[in-house]
Design a protein around this motif. Sequence first.
Motif, short mmCIF file in Angstrom:
data_model
loop_
_atom_site.label_atom_id
_atom_site.label_comp_id
_atom_site.label_asym_id
_atom_site.label_seq_id
_atom_site.Cartn_x
_atom_site.Cartn_y
_atom_site.Cartn_z
N THR A 39 0.89 -1.15 0.00
CA THR A 39 0.00 0.00 0.00
C THR A 39 0.92 1.19 0.00
OG1 THR A 39 -0.10 0.04 2.39
CG2 THR A 39 -1.76 -1.27 1.27
N THR A 40 0.56 2.27 0.69
CA THR A 40 1.44 3.44 0.71
C THR A 40 2.81 3.08 1.22
OG1 THR A 40 -0.46 4.87 1.08
CG2 THR A 40 1.70 5.78 1.57
N VAL A 41 2.89 2.21 2.20
CA VAL A 41 4.19 1.83 2.74
C VAL A 41 4.32 0.31 2.84
CG1 VAL A 41 4.56 3.93 4.05
CG2 VAL A 41 3.25 2.09 5.07
N ALA A 42 3.66 -0.42 1.96
CA ALA A 42 3.75 -1.87 1.94
C ALA A 42 3.34 -2.48 3.27
CB ALA A 42 5.15 -2.31 1.57
N MET A 43 2.30 -1.92 3.90
CA MET A 43 1.80 -2.42 5.17
C MET A 43 0.36 -2.90 4.99
SD MET A 43 3.17 0.58 7.71
CE MET A 43 2.44 -0.20 9.15
N SER A 44 -0.17 -3.56 5.99
CA SER A 44 -1.56 -3.96 5.97
C SER A 44 -2.43 -2.73 5.85
CB SER A 44 -1.90 -4.70 7.27
OG SER A 44 -3.29 -4.85 7.40
N THR A 45 -3.54 -2.88 5.12
CA THR A 45 -4.45 -1.74 4.96
C THR A 45 -5.27 -1.49 6.22
OG1 THR A 45 -6.06 -3.25 3.98
CG2 THR A 45 -4.62 -2.04 2.47
N GLU B 88 -1.73 2.91 19.81
CA GLU B 88 -0.67 2.20 20.54
C GLU B 88 0.37 1.65 19.58
OE1 GLU B 88 -0.14 -1.55 23.68
OE2 GLU B 88 -2.14 -0.80 23.15
N GLU B 89 -0.10 1.09 18.46
CA GLU B 89 0.83 0.58 17.46
C GLU B 89 1.66 1.70 16.84
OE1 GLU B 89 -1.11 -3.25 15.35
OE2 GLU B 89 -2.33 -1.44 15.23
N LEU B 90 1.00 2.82 16.55
CA LEU B 90 1.71 3.95 15.97
C LEU B 90 2.75 4.49 16.95
CD1 LEU B 90 -1.19 5.87 14.19
CD2 LEU B 90 0.66 4.59 13.11
N ASP B 91 2.39 4.59 18.22
CA ASP B 91 3.35 5.07 19.22
C ASP B 91 4.57 4.17 19.27
OD1 ASP B 91 1.70 7.16 19.85
OD2 ASP B 91 0.83 6.23 21.64
N SER B 92 4.34 2.86 19.14
CA SER B 92 5.45 1.91 19.15
C SER B 92 6.34 2.12 17.93
CB SER B 92 4.90 0.48 19.16
OG SER B 92 5.96 -0.45 19.08
N ILE B 93 5.73 2.35 16.76
CA ILE B 93 6.51 2.58 15.54
C ILE B 93 7.32 3.86 15.66
CG2 ILE B 93 6.33 3.13 13.08
CD1 ILE B 93 3.90 1.26 12.99
N PHE B 94 6.71 4.92 16.18
CA PHE B 94 7.43 6.19 16.34
C PHE B 94 8.61 6.03 17.30
CE2 PHE B 94 3.18 8.34 15.31
CZ PHE B 94 3.51 8.44 13.97
N LYS B 95 8.43 5.22 18.33
CA LYS B 95 9.53 4.96 19.27
C LYS B 95 10.65 4.23 18.57
CE LYS B 95 10.56 2.91 23.78
NZ LYS B 95 9.98 2.20 24.98
N GLN B 96 10.31 3.24 17.76
CA GLN B 96 11.32 2.51 17.00
C GLN B 96 12.07 3.44 16.04
OE1 GLN B 96 9.68 -1.12 15.16
NE2 GLN B 96 8.06 -1.03 16.69
N PRO C 89 11.21 1.05 10.48
CA PRO C 89 9.77 1.01 10.78
C PRO C 89 9.03 2.05 9.97
CG PRO C 89 10.98 2.08 12.56
CD PRO C 89 12.02 1.56 11.61
N VAL C 90 7.83 1.73 9.54
CA VAL C 90 7.07 2.64 8.69
C VAL C 90 5.63 2.77 9.16
CG1 VAL C 90 8.45 2.35 6.59
CG2 VAL C 90 6.64 0.72 7.11
N THR C 91 5.01 3.88 8.77
CA THR C 91 3.59 4.14 9.03
C THR C 91 2.89 4.33 7.70
OG1 THR C 91 3.73 6.55 9.10
CG2 THR C 91 4.29 5.37 11.13
N PRO C 92 1.55 4.36 7.68
CA PRO C 92 0.83 4.55 6.42
C PRO C 92 1.11 5.87 5.72
CG PRO C 92 -0.61 3.60 8.07
CD PRO C 92 0.64 4.00 8.79
N ASN C 93 1.71 6.83 6.38
CA ASN C 93 1.98 8.12 5.75
C ASN C 93 3.36 8.20 5.11
OD1 ASN C 93 -0.51 9.31 6.46
ND2 ASN C 93 0.25 9.77 8.51
N ASP C 94 4.19 7.17 5.29
CA ASP C 94 5.54 7.20 4.75
C ASP C 94 5.54 6.88 3.26
OD1 ASP C 94 6.64 7.79 7.22
OD2 ASP C 94 6.81 5.67 7.77
#
Length: 286
Positions: free
Chosen positions: A39-45, A51-59, A258-263
């Motif tokens: 998808t935008t960042v090859a992640m699940s849609t 909580e998941e996003l906070d974990s990704i930002f920490k990584q 680590p990536v988010t849907p906005n990357d």
Amino acid sequence: MIGARVFCIPTATLERSSSSSIFFFFPKISTRPVSRVSTTVAMSTTSKSQEELDSIFKQKRVVRTTVRKSLKAMNPSLRTQQDDAIQNTVLEAPWFKSCRRLCAYISCKSLNEVDTSRILSKILQHPGTTTTAASMTNVADKKLYVPWVEDKKSNMRMLHISHMDDLIANSMNILEPALVDALGNEREDVLQADEPIDLFILPGLAFDRCGRRLGRGGGYYDTFLKRYEDRAKAKGWSNPLMVALSYSPQILEDGGIPVTPNDVMIDALVTPSGVVPITPPAIERM
């Protein structure tokens, strides 16, 4: 979509510098992309929970700290060698010579970014300043847009410049285009241009060979590139080639970023050891 064109290159050979403790990743170029769900960042849609996003930002913060230390530890002579190798690769590449409209970043030494000064200078050469007709053909008639940071809310514009003298230092001593030219006219914004961009030359803090890019945390490029994508789609334009420049210590193992849907993903990397095409459009052109 700009962010949806993701293919993975086989794992690179890991080499260790004999003069430092930094691990360098020198990619082996592959001509056969390995497709994967994207998808935008090859992640699940599926929407990510906070909580998941906070974990990704920490990584991401951990990776940024590690890469910054590696860049700071680079030997100055090695940095210069890699700057020269990367810029030579870009300047001699057919995909660079053939582009006519491009956006490129202005490198900042204090941020340890790959130098782009020679690339920009070549683009901004004018008739009469090149030594041969061939060299003029390679770089002339390119229209260049460079970043201007609008605010602290991840808003950035890309403005047209014609000379290196069009650049001024901002409050952080980073070069940016003046908002008006010498005649007092507003500079053209690429998001208002009537023609599409062929090439983006992008900075970043870390990359992998699957097209993941880690910025410095401000979100300026991801926000801008999404806006350009929307405009290109509305105009029916083809996607530009998204090429990032990277020192060796910035290239991480696949999946290490680590990536988010906005990357937004990239099409190719230019490293000290050469070009690493990632997506089918990049493999076709490079």
